[in-house]
Design an enzyme around this catalytic site. Structure first.
Site, PDB file in Angstrom:
ATOM      1  N   ARG A  80       0.873  -1.174   0.000  1.00 44.76           N
ATOM      2  CA  ARG A  80       0.000   0.000   0.000  1.00 44.76           C
ATOM      3  C   ARG A  80       0.911   1.225   0.000  1.00 44.76           C
ATOM      4  O   ARG A  80       1.701   1.426   0.921  1.00 44.76           O
ATOM      5  CB  ARG A  80      -0.926  -0.015   1.215  1.00 44.76           C
ATOM      6  CG  ARG A  80      -1.907   1.163   1.301  1.00 44.76           C
ATOM      7  CD  ARG A  80      -2.884   0.914   2.446  1.00 44.76           C
ATOM      8  NE  ARG A  80      -3.857   1.983   2.637  1.00 44.76           N
ATOM      9  CZ  ARG A  80      -3.783   2.901   3.606  1.00 44.76           C
ATOM     10  NH1 ARG A  80      -2.767   2.890   4.464  1.00 44.76           N
ATOM     11  NH2 ARG A  80      -4.715   3.826   3.719  1.00 44.76           N
ATOM     12  N   ASN A 157      -6.902   8.116   2.766  1.00 47.73           N
ATOM     13  CA  ASN A 157      -6.529   7.518   4.049  1.00 47.73           C
ATOM     14  C   ASN A 157      -7.327   8.124   5.203  1.00 47.73           C
ATOM     15  O   ASN A 157      -7.452   9.345   5.314  1.00 47.73           O
ATOM     16  CB  ASN A 157      -5.030   7.737   4.302  1.00 47.73           C
ATOM     17  CG  ASN A 157      -4.560   7.091   5.588  1.00 47.73           C
ATOM     18  OD1 ASN A 157      -4.510   5.865   5.680  1.00 47.73           O
ATOM     19  ND2 ASN A 157      -4.228   7.886   6.584  1.00 47.73           N
ATOM     20  N   GLU A 158      -7.892   7.263   6.046  1.00 50.62           N
ATOM     21  CA  GLU A 158      -8.574   7.672   7.283  1.00 50.62           C
ATOM     22  C   GLU A 158      -9.315   9.000   7.088  1.00 50.62           C
ATOM     23  O   GLU A 158      -9.022  10.004   7.736  1.00 50.62           O
ATOM     24  CB  GLU A 158      -7.552   7.773   8.420  1.00 50.62           C
ATOM     25  CG  GLU A 158      -6.843   6.454   8.664  1.00 50.62           C
ATOM     26  CD  GLU A 158      -5.796   6.505   9.765  1.00 50.62           C
ATOM     27  OE1 GLU A 158      -5.587   7.589  10.345  1.00 50.62           O
ATOM     28  OE2 GLU A 158      -5.172   5.457  10.042  1.00 50.62           O
ATOM     29  N   HIS A 224      -8.617   0.068  10.042  1.00 53.89           N
ATOM     30  CA  HIS A 224      -7.277   0.201  10.619  1.00 53.89           C
ATOM     31  C   HIS A 224      -7.351  -0.206  12.086  1.00 53.89           C
ATOM     32  O   HIS A 224      -8.199   0.282  12.830  1.00 53.89           O
ATOM     33  CB  HIS A 224      -6.770   1.632  10.475  1.00 53.89           C
ATOM     34  CG  HIS A 224      -6.544   2.030   9.048  1.00 53.89           C
ATOM     35  ND1 HIS A 224      -6.035   3.259   8.677  1.00 53.89           N
ATOM     36  CD2 HIS A 224      -6.742   1.344   7.885  1.00 53.89           C
ATOM     37  CE1 HIS A 224      -5.942   3.315   7.364  1.00 53.89           C
ATOM     38  NE2 HIS A 224      -6.360   2.168   6.854  1.00 53.89           N
ATOM     39  N   TYR A 226      -5.611  -0.322  15.539  1.00 52.16           N
ATOM     40  CA  TYR A 226      -4.615   0.112  16.516  1.00 52.16           C
ATOM     41  C   TYR A 226      -5.213  -0.061  17.913  1.00 52.16           C
ATOM     42  O   TYR A 226      -5.758  -1.114  18.231  1.00 52.16           O
ATOM     43  CB  TYR A 226      -4.163   1.535  16.215  1.00 52.16           C
ATOM     44  CG  TYR A 226      -3.403   1.654  14.912  1.00 52.16           C
ATOM     45  CD1 TYR A 226      -2.108   1.149  14.788  1.00 52.16           C
ATOM     46  CD2 TYR A 226      -3.972   2.257  13.790  1.00 52.16           C
ATOM     47  CE1 TYR A 226      -1.398   1.241  13.583  1.00 52.16           C
ATOM     48  CE2 TYR A 226      -3.267   2.363  12.589  1.00 52.16           C
ATOM     49  CZ  TYR A 226      -1.987   1.850  12.500  1.00 52.16           C
ATOM     50  OH  TYR A 226      -1.292   1.947  11.320  1.00 52.16           O
ATOM     51  N   GLU A 253      -4.351  -1.174   7.747  1.00 51.06           N
ATOM     52  CA  GLU A 253      -3.212  -0.813   8.593  1.00 51.06           C
ATOM     53  C   GLU A 253      -3.391  -1.498   9.935  1.00 51.06           C
ATOM     54  O   GLU A 253      -4.518  -1.647  10.427  1.00 51.06           O
ATOM     55  CB  GLU A 253      -3.134   0.697   8.862  1.00 51.06           C
ATOM     56  CG  GLU A 253      -2.750   1.563   7.692  1.00 51.06           C
ATOM     57  CD  GLU A 253      -2.620   3.037   8.124  1.00 51.06           C
ATOM     58  OE1 GLU A 253      -2.452   3.295   9.351  1.00 51.06           O
ATOM     59  OE2 GLU A 253      -2.693   3.903   7.250  1.00 51.06           O
ATOM     60  N   TRP A 282       1.606  -1.589   9.092  1.00 50.00           N
ATOM     61  CA  TRP A 282       2.179  -0.234   9.046  1.00 50.00           C
ATOM     62  C   TRP A 282       3.443  -0.224   9.884  1.00 50.00           C
ATOM     63  O   TRP A 282       3.414  -0.567  11.047  1.00 50.00           O
ATOM     64  CB  TRP A 282       1.187   0.790   9.605  1.00 50.00           C
ATOM     65  CG  TRP A 282       1.726   2.177   9.461  1.00 50.00           C
ATOM     66  CD1 TRP A 282       2.602   2.825  10.290  1.00 50.00           C
ATOM     67  CD2 TRP A 282       1.460   3.082   8.382  1.00 50.00           C
ATOM     68  NE1 TRP A 282       2.904   4.067   9.804  1.00 50.00           N
ATOM     69  CE2 TRP A 282       2.216   4.255   8.631  1.00 50.00           C
ATOM     70  CE3 TRP A 282       0.673   3.016   7.234  1.00 50.00           C
ATOM     71  CZ2 TRP A 282       2.194   5.351   7.774  1.00 50.00           C
ATOM     72  CZ3 TRP A 282       0.657   4.108   6.388  1.00 50.00           C
ATOM     73  CH2 TRP A 282       1.407   5.259   6.660  1.00 50.00           C
TER      74      TRP A 282
END
Length: 445
Positions: A80, A157-158, A224, A226, A253, A282
Protein backbone atom coordinates in the site's frame (compact mmCIF):
# COMPACT_ATOMS: atom_id res chain seq x y z
CA UNK A 1 -7.17 8.67 18.39
CA UNK A 2 -9.75 8.31 21.08
CA UNK A 3 -10.58 4.77 22.03
CA UNK A 4 -14.11 3.38 22.01
CA UNK A 5 -15.38 -0.10 22.84
CA UNK A 6 -16.87 -2.06 19.98
CA UNK A 7 -19.91 -3.58 21.67
CA UNK A 8 -23.30 -1.95 21.84
CA UNK A 9 -26.02 -0.85 19.45
CA UNK A 10 -27.00 -4.48 18.87
CA UNK A 11 -30.61 -3.69 17.94
CA UNK A 12 -29.63 -1.06 15.42
CA UNK A 13 -26.98 -3.32 14.01
CA UNK A 14 -29.39 -6.21 13.46
CA UNK A 15 -31.18 -4.17 10.79
CA UNK A 16 -27.84 -3.23 9.24
CA UNK A 17 -26.78 -6.88 9.03
CA UNK A 18 -30.03 -7.75 7.29
CA UNK A 19 -29.41 -5.04 4.73
CA UNK A 20 -25.81 -6.16 4.28
CA UNK A 21 -26.83 -9.75 3.70
CA UNK A 22 -29.19 -8.83 0.89
CA UNK A 23 -26.24 -7.41 -1.01
CA UNK A 24 -23.89 -10.32 -0.47
CA UNK A 25 -24.76 -12.18 -3.66
CA UNK A 26 -23.90 -9.73 -6.49
CA UNK A 27 -20.31 -9.89 -7.67
CA UNK A 28 -18.43 -7.18 -9.50
CA UNK A 29 -19.54 -6.69 -13.07
CA UNK A 30 -16.33 -5.18 -14.43
CA UNK A 31 -13.81 -7.74 -15.65
CA UNK A 32 -10.80 -5.51 -16.32
CA UNK A 33 -9.00 -6.40 -13.11
CA UNK A 34 -9.73 -7.21 -9.49
CA UNK A 35 -13.33 -7.89 -8.56
CA UNK A 36 -15.21 -8.99 -5.46
CA UNK A 37 -17.58 -11.89 -4.98
CA UNK A 38 -19.28 -11.79 -1.62
CA UNK A 39 -16.51 -11.38 0.95
CA UNK A 40 -13.82 -12.65 -1.43
CA UNK A 41 -11.42 -10.55 -3.49
CA UNK A 42 -10.67 -12.11 -6.88
CA UNK A 43 -7.81 -11.24 -9.20
CA UNK A 44 -8.25 -10.75 -12.94
CA UNK A 45 -7.90 -14.51 -13.47
CA UNK A 46 -10.91 -15.04 -11.18
CA UNK A 47 -8.70 -16.57 -8.48
CA UNK A 48 -9.06 -15.67 -4.80
CA UNK A 49 -6.47 -13.14 -3.65
CA UNK A 50 -5.65 -12.43 -0.01
CA UNK A 51 -3.47 -9.38 0.64
CA UNK A 52 -0.36 -9.98 2.68
CA UNK A 53 1.81 -6.92 2.71
CA UNK A 54 2.93 -3.61 4.15
CA UNK A 55 2.48 0.12 3.82
CA UNK A 56 5.27 2.19 2.26
CA UNK A 57 5.53 5.97 2.77
CA UNK A 58 6.52 6.86 -0.78
CA UNK A 59 5.36 10.48 -0.78
CA UNK A 60 7.71 11.35 2.10
CA UNK A 61 10.57 9.16 0.87
CA UNK A 62 10.45 9.28 -2.93
CA UNK A 63 14.07 8.13 -3.15
CA UNK A 64 13.24 4.82 -1.41
CA UNK A 65 11.23 3.18 -4.15
CA UNK A 66 13.88 0.48 -4.27
CA UNK A 67 12.37 -0.77 -1.00
CA UNK A 68 9.69 -2.54 -3.07
CA UNK A 69 12.23 -5.19 -4.04
CA UNK A 70 13.05 -5.79 -0.38
CA UNK A 71 9.36 -5.94 0.56
CA UNK A 72 8.83 -8.56 -2.13
CA UNK A 73 11.92 -10.52 -1.10
CA UNK A 74 10.51 -10.86 2.42
CA UNK A 75 7.40 -12.50 1.00
CA UNK A 76 4.79 -9.75 0.56
CA UNK A 77 2.30 -9.92 -2.29
CA UNK A 78 0.91 -6.38 -1.83
CA UNK A 79 2.20 -2.92 -0.99
CA UNK A 80 0.00 0.00 0.00
CA UNK A 81 1.73 3.12 -1.29
CA UNK A 82 1.30 6.53 0.37
CA UNK A 83 0.68 9.31 -2.18
CA UNK A 84 -0.15 12.99 -1.84
CA UNK A 85 -2.74 15.00 -3.75
CA UNK A 86 -0.69 18.13 -3.10
CA UNK A 87 -3.07 19.47 -0.44
CA UNK A 88 -0.68 18.74 2.43
CA UNK A 89 2.53 17.42 0.92
CA UNK A 90 4.29 17.47 -2.46
CA UNK A 91 1.92 16.17 -5.12
CA UNK A 92 2.77 12.85 -6.71
CA UNK A 93 2.12 13.56 -10.38
CA UNK A 94 1.10 11.12 -13.11
CA UNK A 95 4.71 10.45 -14.14
CA UNK A 96 5.67 9.52 -10.59
CA UNK A 97 2.62 7.28 -10.14
CA UNK A 98 3.39 5.60 -13.46
CA UNK A 99 6.86 4.83 -12.11
CA UNK A 100 5.45 3.52 -8.83
CA UNK A 101 3.11 1.16 -10.68
CA UNK A 102 5.93 0.05 -12.95
CA UNK A 103 8.09 -0.83 -9.96
CA UNK A 104 5.23 -2.69 -8.28
CA UNK A 105 4.79 -4.76 -11.43
CA UNK A 106 8.54 -5.32 -11.83
CA UNK A 107 8.54 -6.77 -8.32
CA UNK A 108 5.31 -8.75 -8.88
CA UNK A 109 3.46 -6.85 -6.17
CA UNK A 110 -0.15 -5.70 -6.19
CA UNK A 111 -0.20 -1.94 -5.75
CA UNK A 112 -2.79 -0.32 -3.45
CA UNK A 113 -2.50 3.45 -3.99
CA UNK A 114 -3.86 5.82 -1.35
CA UNK A 115 -4.14 9.61 -0.93
CA UNK A 116 -2.90 10.47 2.56
CA UNK A 117 -3.98 14.13 2.62
CA UNK A 118 -7.49 13.22 3.83
CA UNK A 119 -6.23 11.84 7.14
CA UNK A 120 -8.41 12.99 10.04
CA UNK A 121 -10.66 15.37 8.08
CA UNK A 122 -12.98 17.33 10.34
CA UNK A 123 -10.63 17.05 13.30
CA UNK A 124 -7.30 17.88 11.68
CA UNK A 125 -7.57 21.33 10.10
CA UNK A 126 -4.88 20.48 7.55
CA UNK A 127 -6.76 17.49 6.14
CA UNK A 128 -8.52 17.69 2.80
CA UNK A 129 -11.82 16.18 1.67
CA UNK A 130 -12.59 12.97 -0.14
CA UNK A 131 -13.88 15.17 -2.98
CA UNK A 132 -10.39 16.66 -3.37
CA UNK A 133 -8.94 13.16 -3.34
CA UNK A 134 -11.25 12.21 -6.20
CA UNK A 135 -10.12 15.33 -8.09
CA UNK A 136 -6.57 14.03 -7.72
CA UNK A 137 -7.39 10.55 -9.01
CA UNK A 138 -9.18 12.00 -12.02
CA UNK A 139 -6.23 14.31 -12.63
CA UNK A 140 -3.76 11.40 -12.85
CA UNK A 141 -6.08 8.96 -14.61
CA UNK A 142 -3.59 8.60 -17.47
CA UNK A 143 -1.26 6.76 -15.08
CA UNK A 144 -4.00 4.41 -13.88
CA UNK A 145 -5.93 3.50 -17.03
CA UNK A 146 -5.24 -0.07 -18.11
CA UNK A 147 -3.63 -1.02 -14.79
CA UNK A 148 -6.72 -2.59 -13.21
CA UNK A 149 -5.06 -6.03 -13.08
CA UNK A 150 -2.33 -4.72 -10.80
CA UNK A 151 -3.69 -1.65 -8.99
CA UNK A 152 -6.42 -0.87 -6.48
CA UNK A 153 -7.49 2.67 -5.54
CA UNK A 154 -7.77 3.45 -1.83
CA UNK A 155 -9.64 6.76 -2.24
CA UNK A 156 -8.34 8.51 0.88
CA UNK A 157 -6.53 7.52 4.05
CA UNK A 158 -8.57 7.67 7.28
CA UNK A 159 -10.86 10.29 5.69
CA UNK A 160 -12.59 11.43 8.86
CA UNK A 161 -11.33 11.98 12.39
CA UNK A 162 -13.62 11.79 15.42
CA UNK A 163 -15.61 14.92 14.50
CA UNK A 164 -18.95 14.23 12.77
CA UNK A 165 -17.96 10.81 11.37
CA UNK A 166 -21.49 10.43 10.02
CA UNK A 167 -20.45 12.70 7.15
CA UNK A 168 -18.28 9.83 5.94
CA UNK A 169 -21.29 8.03 4.47
CA UNK A 170 -22.41 10.67 1.99
CA UNK A 171 -18.86 11.72 1.12
CA UNK A 172 -17.81 8.13 0.45
CA UNK A 173 -20.85 7.42 -1.71
CA UNK A 174 -20.24 10.58 -3.71
CA UNK A 175 -16.58 9.70 -4.17
CA UNK A 176 -17.38 6.22 -5.50
CA UNK A 177 -20.04 7.62 -7.82
CA UNK A 178 -17.67 10.22 -9.28
CA UNK A 179 -14.86 7.72 -9.83
CA UNK A 180 -17.15 5.33 -11.69
CA UNK A 181 -18.62 8.17 -13.74
CA UNK A 182 -15.07 9.17 -14.70
CA UNK A 183 -14.48 5.69 -16.10
CA UNK A 184 -12.44 4.02 -13.35
CA UNK A 185 -12.88 0.24 -13.36
CA UNK A 186 -10.42 -0.52 -10.57
CA UNK A 187 -11.38 -2.13 -7.32
CA UNK A 188 -12.03 0.78 -4.96
CA UNK A 189 -10.97 0.59 -1.32
CA UNK A 190 -12.57 2.84 1.31
CA UNK A 191 -11.07 3.55 4.74
CA UNK A 192 -13.22 3.88 7.83
CA UNK A 193 -13.73 7.16 9.73
CA UNK A 194 -12.54 7.72 13.33
CA UNK A 195 -8.94 7.83 12.10
CA UNK A 196 -9.61 4.55 10.32
CA UNK A 197 -10.78 2.64 13.43
CA UNK A 198 -14.57 3.05 13.15
CA UNK A 199 -15.32 3.02 16.88
CA UNK A 200 -18.58 4.84 16.02
CA UNK A 201 -19.54 1.88 13.74
CA UNK A 202 -20.26 4.32 10.92
CA UNK A 203 -18.65 2.15 8.26
CA UNK A 204 -19.85 -1.09 9.81
CA UNK A 205 -23.48 -0.04 9.97
CA UNK A 206 -23.54 1.62 6.53
CA UNK A 207 -21.37 -0.80 4.59
CA UNK A 208 -24.30 -2.29 2.67
CA UNK A 209 -25.61 1.04 1.38
CA UNK A 210 -22.10 2.21 0.46
CA UNK A 211 -21.48 -1.04 -1.40
CA UNK A 212 -24.78 -0.65 -3.27
CA UNK A 213 -23.70 2.80 -4.47
CA UNK A 214 -21.01 1.21 -6.62
CA UNK A 215 -22.61 0.14 -9.94
CA UNK A 216 -19.81 -2.38 -10.38
CA UNK A 217 -20.22 -3.84 -6.86
CA UNK A 218 -16.43 -3.65 -6.62
CA UNK A 219 -15.79 -1.78 -3.37
CA UNK A 220 -13.59 -3.14 -0.57
CA UNK A 221 -13.79 -1.88 3.03
CA UNK A 222 -10.63 -1.16 5.00
CA UNK A 223 -10.39 -1.05 8.79
CA UNK A 224 -7.28 0.20 10.62
CA UNK A 225 -6.56 -1.69 13.83
CA UNK A 226 -4.62 0.11 16.52
CA UNK A 227 -5.52 0.80 20.14
CA UNK A 228 -9.30 0.49 19.66
CA UNK A 229 -8.72 -3.18 18.82
CA UNK A 230 -6.89 -4.31 21.93
CA UNK A 231 -8.92 -7.45 22.67
CA UNK A 232 -9.55 -10.60 20.70
CA UNK A 233 -13.32 -10.21 21.08
CA UNK A 234 -13.32 -6.76 19.45
CA UNK A 235 -11.27 -7.96 16.50
CA UNK A 236 -13.16 -11.16 15.81
CA UNK A 237 -16.53 -9.44 16.23
CA UNK A 238 -15.76 -6.61 13.83
CA UNK A 239 -14.18 -8.71 11.08
CA UNK A 240 -16.65 -11.55 11.56
CA UNK A 241 -19.67 -9.36 10.92
CA UNK A 242 -18.39 -8.32 7.48
CA UNK A 243 -17.53 -11.91 6.69
CA UNK A 244 -20.96 -13.15 7.78
CA UNK A 245 -22.67 -10.43 5.74
CA UNK A 246 -20.71 -11.36 2.63
CA UNK A 247 -18.93 -8.03 2.23
CA UNK A 248 -15.19 -7.70 1.54
CA UNK A 249 -12.97 -6.23 4.23
CA UNK A 250 -9.21 -5.93 4.74
CA UNK A 251 -7.07 -4.69 7.61
CA UNK A 252 -5.48 -1.82 5.71
CA UNK A 253 -3.21 -0.81 8.59
CA UNK A 254 -2.29 -2.30 11.94
CA UNK A 255 0.61 -2.37 14.36
CA UNK A 256 1.87 -4.14 17.45
CA UNK A 257 1.72 -1.03 19.61
CA UNK A 258 0.33 2.50 19.40
CA UNK A 259 -0.01 5.72 21.33
CA UNK A 260 -3.77 5.09 21.75
CA UNK A 261 -3.37 1.60 23.19
CA UNK A 262 -1.92 -1.87 22.66
CA UNK A 263 -3.50 -3.59 19.65
CA UNK A 264 -3.77 -7.37 19.68
CA UNK A 265 -1.74 -8.08 16.57
CA UNK A 266 -1.70 -11.83 17.19
CA UNK A 267 -5.48 -12.03 16.94
CA UNK A 268 -5.54 -9.67 13.93
CA UNK A 269 -3.22 -12.00 12.03
CA UNK A 270 -4.76 -15.26 13.22
CA UNK A 271 -8.31 -14.12 12.45
CA UNK A 272 -7.31 -12.75 9.07
CA UNK A 273 -5.69 -16.05 8.18
CA UNK A 274 -8.62 -18.13 9.40
CA UNK A 275 -11.18 -16.03 7.53
CA UNK A 276 -9.26 -15.32 4.33
CA UNK A 277 -8.97 -11.59 5.08
CA UNK A 278 -6.08 -9.48 3.83
CA UNK A 279 -3.79 -7.43 6.07
CA UNK A 280 -1.18 -4.70 5.50
CA UNK A 281 1.19 -3.82 8.32
CA UNK A 282 2.18 -0.23 9.05
CA UNK A 283 4.85 0.48 7.90
CA UNK A 284 8.11 -0.33 6.12
CA UNK A 285 10.32 2.44 7.53
CA UNK A 286 10.61 6.17 8.17
CA UNK A 287 8.01 6.68 10.91
CA UNK A 288 8.33 9.78 13.10
CA UNK A 289 6.36 11.80 15.60
CA UNK A 290 6.79 9.33 18.43
CA UNK A 291 5.72 6.17 16.60
CA UNK A 292 9.12 5.21 15.26
CA UNK A 293 8.56 1.80 16.88
CA UNK A 294 6.17 1.01 14.01
CA UNK A 295 9.09 0.73 11.57
CA UNK A 296 9.34 -2.81 10.22
CA UNK A 297 12.99 -2.30 9.27
CA UNK A 298 15.55 0.19 10.54
CA UNK A 299 16.65 2.96 8.16
CA UNK A 300 15.07 1.22 5.15
CA UNK A 301 17.55 -1.65 5.53
CA UNK A 302 15.92 -5.01 4.85
CA UNK A 303 18.72 -6.69 6.74
CA UNK A 304 17.71 -4.89 9.95
CA UNK A 305 14.25 -6.16 10.81
CA UNK A 306 12.80 -4.67 13.97
CA UNK A 307 10.93 -6.83 16.48
CA UNK A 308 7.68 -5.70 14.80
CA UNK A 309 9.15 -6.61 11.41
CA UNK A 310 10.18 -10.06 12.65
CA UNK A 311 6.67 -10.61 14.00
CA UNK A 312 4.90 -9.52 10.83
CA UNK A 313 7.11 -11.25 8.30
CA UNK A 314 8.35 -14.34 10.11
CA UNK A 315 5.95 -14.96 13.01
CA UNK A 316 2.86 -17.21 13.25
CA UNK A 317 0.30 -16.36 10.54
CA UNK A 318 2.89 -13.94 9.17
CA UNK A 319 3.62 -12.86 5.64
CA UNK A 320 6.30 -15.43 4.90
CA UNK A 321 4.07 -18.35 5.88
CA UNK A 322 0.77 -17.17 4.40
CA UNK A 323 1.42 -14.90 1.41
CA UNK A 324 0.57 -16.11 -2.09
CA UNK A 325 1.50 -14.11 -5.19
CA UNK A 326 -1.34 -12.84 -7.37
CA UNK A 327 -1.86 -15.19 -10.31
CA UNK A 328 -1.92 -12.26 -12.75
CA UNK A 329 1.87 -12.50 -12.66
CA UNK A 330 1.79 -16.06 -13.95
CA UNK A 331 4.32 -18.70 -12.92
CA UNK A 332 7.15 -17.22 -10.84
CA UNK A 333 10.41 -17.15 -12.81
CA UNK A 334 12.79 -20.00 -12.02
CA UNK A 335 16.07 -18.70 -13.43
CA UNK A 336 17.51 -16.32 -12.60
CA UNK A 337 15.33 -15.42 -9.60
CA UNK A 338 15.11 -11.81 -8.54
CA UNK A 339 16.93 -11.12 -5.29
CA UNK A 340 16.62 -7.95 -3.25
CA UNK A 341 19.12 -5.15 -3.46
CA UNK A 342 18.93 -1.41 -2.90
CA UNK A 343 20.49 1.50 -4.75
CA UNK A 344 21.31 4.73 -2.93
CA UNK A 345 21.94 7.75 -5.18
CA UNK A 346 24.04 10.65 -3.86
CA UNK A 347 25.45 13.89 -5.27
CA UNK A 348 29.03 14.11 -4.02
CA UNK A 349 29.97 17.43 -5.62
CA UNK A 350 28.36 20.13 -7.75
CA UNK A 351 29.45 23.14 -9.79
CA UNK A 352 27.91 25.39 -12.42
CA UNK A 353 26.61 23.14 -15.16
CA UNK A 354 28.01 19.92 -13.75
CA UNK A 355 28.17 17.55 -10.82
CA UNK A 356 29.63 14.30 -9.56
CA UNK A 357 27.59 11.45 -8.13
CA UNK A 358 27.88 8.02 -6.57
CA UNK A 359 25.48 5.10 -6.38
CA UNK A 360 25.83 2.54 -3.59
CA UNK A 361 24.41 -0.91 -4.32
CA UNK A 362 23.65 -3.09 -1.29
CA UNK A 363 22.51 -6.72 -1.28
CA UNK A 364 19.51 -7.61 0.83
CA UNK A 365 19.15 -10.66 3.06
CA UNK A 366 20.64 -13.07 0.49
CA UNK A 367 23.84 -13.02 -1.59
CA UNK A 368 23.62 -11.87 -5.21
CA UNK A 369 25.79 -12.43 -8.27
CA UNK A 370 24.82 -9.43 -10.41
CA UNK A 371 22.83 -6.22 -10.14
CA UNK A 372 21.08 -3.69 -12.34
CA UNK A 373 20.29 -0.10 -11.33
CA UNK A 374 17.72 1.96 -13.25
CA UNK A 375 16.29 5.44 -13.01
CA UNK A 376 14.80 8.24 -15.11
CA UNK A 377 16.49 11.64 -15.02
CA UNK A 378 13.87 14.12 -13.74
CA UNK A 379 15.52 17.28 -15.11
CA UNK A 380 17.23 16.15 -18.30
CA UNK A 381 20.65 15.56 -16.73
CA UNK A 382 23.23 13.77 -18.93
CA UNK A 383 26.34 11.72 -18.11
CA UNK A 384 29.78 12.98 -19.10
CA UNK A 385 31.66 10.03 -17.63
CA UNK A 386 30.94 6.83 -15.65
CA UNK A 387 33.07 4.22 -13.88
CA UNK A 388 32.65 0.84 -12.14
CA UNK A 389 29.42 0.05 -14.04
CA UNK A 390 28.28 -0.65 -17.60
CA UNK A 391 25.94 2.27 -18.21
CA UNK A 392 23.53 2.71 -21.11
CA UNK A 393 20.99 5.48 -21.65
CA UNK A 394 17.92 6.08 -23.79
CA UNK A 395 16.81 9.68 -23.48
CA UNK A 396 16.20 10.19 -19.76
CA UNK A 397 16.18 6.46 -18.98
CA UNK A 398 19.35 5.12 -17.33
CA UNK A 399 20.42 1.47 -16.93
CA UNK A 400 23.64 0.57 -15.08
CA UNK A 401 24.80 -3.05 -14.81
CA UNK A 402 27.47 -4.62 -12.64
CA UNK A 403 30.85 -5.56 -14.07
CA UNK A 404 32.65 -8.88 -13.68
CA UNK A 405 34.44 -7.75 -10.52
CA UNK A 406 31.65 -6.04 -8.55
CA UNK A 407 28.44 -7.95 -9.24
CA UNK A 408 28.87 -10.66 -6.63
CA UNK A 409 27.92 -9.43 -3.15
CA UNK A 410 27.31 -11.34 0.07
CA UNK A 411 24.11 -10.79 2.04
CA UNK A 412 24.27 -7.21 3.29
CA UNK A 413 27.38 -6.49 1.20
CA UNK A 414 27.76 -3.32 -0.86
CA UNK A 415 29.69 -1.75 -3.69
CA UNK A 416 29.53 1.58 -5.48
CA UNK A 417 29.90 3.12 -8.90
CA UNK A 418 30.34 6.73 -9.89
CA UNK A 419 29.82 9.29 -12.59
CA UNK A 420 30.03 12.91 -13.65
CA UNK A 421 27.11 14.59 -15.41
CA UNK A 422 25.84 17.89 -16.77
CA UNK A 423 22.75 19.75 -15.58
CA UNK A 424 20.87 22.95 -16.37
CA UNK A 425 18.17 24.70 -14.39
CA UNK A 426 17.56 22.08 -11.69
CA UNK A 427 19.43 19.01 -10.49
CA UNK A 428 16.77 16.92 -8.76
CA UNK A 429 17.94 13.50 -7.60
CA UNK A 430 16.20 10.60 -9.39
CA UNK A 431 14.61 7.61 -7.64
CA UNK A 432 17.02 4.73 -8.28
CA UNK A 433 15.80 1.12 -8.32
CA UNK A 434 17.94 -2.00 -7.98
CA UNK A 435 17.25 -5.56 -9.12
CA UNK A 436 19.61 -8.50 -8.72
CA UNK A 437 20.07 -12.16 -9.54
CA UNK A 438 22.09 -15.13 -8.40
CA UNK A 439 23.71 -17.92 -10.36
CA UNK A 440 22.13 -21.33 -9.97
CA UNK A 441 24.69 -23.79 -8.54
CA UNK A 442 25.89 -26.44 -10.95
CA UNK A 443 24.17 -29.75 -10.41
CA UNK A 444 26.24 -32.73 -9.31
CA UNK A 445 27.13 -35.43 -11.79
Amino acid sequence: MRKRRLFGGVTAFAAAVAAMTTLAAPSAQAAAGFTVRGSQILDANDNAFVMRGVNHAHTWYPDKLGSLADIKALGANTVRVVLSSGDRWTRNDAADVTNVISQCKANRLICVLEVHDTTGYGEDAAATTLAHAVDYWIGIRSALAGQERYVMLNIGNEPYGNTDPAGWVTDTKNAITRLRAAGFEHSIMVDAPNWGQDWSFTMRDNAASVFATDPQRNTIFSIHMYGVFDTAAEITDYLGRFRAAGLPIVVGEFGFNHSDGDPDEDTVMATAQAQGIGYLGWSWSGNGGGVEYLDLVTNFDAGLLTSWGERLFNGPNGIKATSREATVYGTPPSSPPVRACTATYATTGQWTGGFQGAVTVKAGTAPISSWTVTWTWPDGQRFTNTWNAAVTTSGDAVTARSLSYNGSLPAGGSTSWGFTAAWTGRNTAPAATCTAAWKRPREGR
